[in-house]
Design a protein around this motif. Sequence first.
Motif, PDB file in Angstrom:
ATOM      1  N   SER A 174      12.762  38.593-109.023  1.00 29.18           N
ATOM      2  CA  SER A 174      13.527  37.343-109.013  1.00 29.18           C
ATOM      3  C   SER A 174      14.743  37.494-108.117  1.00 29.18           C
ATOM      4  O   SER A 174      15.244  38.600-107.910  1.00 29.18           O
ATOM      5  CB  SER A 174      13.966  36.975-110.432  1.00 29.18           C
ATOM      6  N   VAL A 175      15.197  36.365-107.587  1.00 34.97           N
ATOM      7  CA  VAL A 175      16.405  36.318-106.760  1.00 34.97           C
ATOM      8  C   VAL A 175      17.171  35.084-107.190  1.00 34.97           C
ATOM      9  O   VAL A 175      16.595  33.999-107.306  1.00 34.97           O
ATOM     10  CB  VAL A 175      16.057  36.224-105.250  1.00 34.97           C
ATOM     11  N   GLN A 176      18.474  35.254-107.452  1.00 38.90           N
ATOM     12  CA  GLN A 176      19.264  34.093-107.880  1.00 38.90           C
ATOM     13  C   GLN A 176      20.693  34.169-107.357  1.00 38.90           C
ATOM     14  O   GLN A 176      21.254  35.248-107.204  1.00 38.90           O
ATOM     15  CB  GLN A 176      19.269  33.977-109.397  1.00 38.90           C
TER      16      GLN A 176
ATOM     17  N   ALA B 295      19.292  40.128-107.489  1.00 40.20           N
ATOM     18  CA  ALA B 295      17.838  40.221-107.442  1.00 40.20           C
ATOM     19  C   ALA B 295      17.390  41.314-108.402  1.00 40.20           C
ATOM     20  O   ALA B 295      18.097  42.297-108.607  1.00 40.20           O
ATOM     21  CB  ALA B 295      17.379  40.552-106.023  1.00 40.20           C
TER      22      ALA B 295
ATOM     23  N   ARG C 172      23.025  33.977 -99.575  1.00 36.05           N
ATOM     24  CA  ARG C 172      21.623  34.124 -99.195  1.00 36.05           C
ATOM     25  C   ARG C 172      21.515  35.276 -98.206  1.00 36.05           C
ATOM     26  O   ARG C 172      22.403  35.490 -97.395  1.00 36.05           O
ATOM     27  CB  ARG C 172      21.132  32.843 -98.538  1.00 36.05           C
TER      28      ARG C 172
ATOM     29  N   ARG D 204       8.818  39.993-102.390  1.00 38.12           N
ATOM     30  CA  ARG D 204       9.003  40.838-101.203  1.00 38.12           C
ATOM     31  C   ARG D 204       9.187  42.290-101.623  1.00 38.12           C
ATOM     32  O   ARG D 204       9.874  42.596-102.594  1.00 38.12           O
ATOM     33  CB  ARG D 204      10.239  40.365-100.436  1.00 38.12           C
TER      34      ARG D 204
ATOM     35  N   GLU E 272      13.616  37.629-101.042  1.00 46.51           N
ATOM     36  CA  GLU E 272      12.956  36.556-101.778  1.00 46.51           C
ATOM     37  C   GLU E 272      11.962  37.161-102.759  1.00 46.51           C
ATOM     38  O   GLU E 272      11.480  38.278-102.541  1.00 46.51           O
ATOM     39  CB  GLU E 272      12.257  35.607-100.810  1.00 46.51           C
TER      40      GLU E 272
END
Length: 125
Positions: A57-59, A71, A89, A97, A94
């Motif tokens: 996950s990425v937030q 992440a 960002r 990946r 993402e």
Amino acid sequence: MSAKDGGYFSRLVRKLTSDVDELDADDLSEKSEAGGAQRACDCRSGEEVTVLGRLRSVQLCPTNEAATLQAELFDGTEGVTLVWLGRRRIPGIEPGRTIKVRGRMAERDGQKVLYNPFYELQTTS
């Protein structure tokens, strides 16, 4: 047939009867070791580590002062939280990946964390 892995038939039965997530975790763990990285479960706070895994996950975590990109990296043994301070960002970071990260391991709320790690995006194969 090698006694070490139980032979072809044993490996085949294991692949056919194991959970997909378990097989994926085993594959990630093998790739991590082959890539010269440490297993996340063996990393300790304060050590300089290199970990290879897949981003789950990425937030973006905005706060009053500065944004933070977080992440979750999973290497097949354990998850590590990656934190980039002051970033909204990062191109290529993402979910799904595969990346290799390097930094000093820390601990926050009982979880392993790498702050502002150096990273290499891995090619998919």
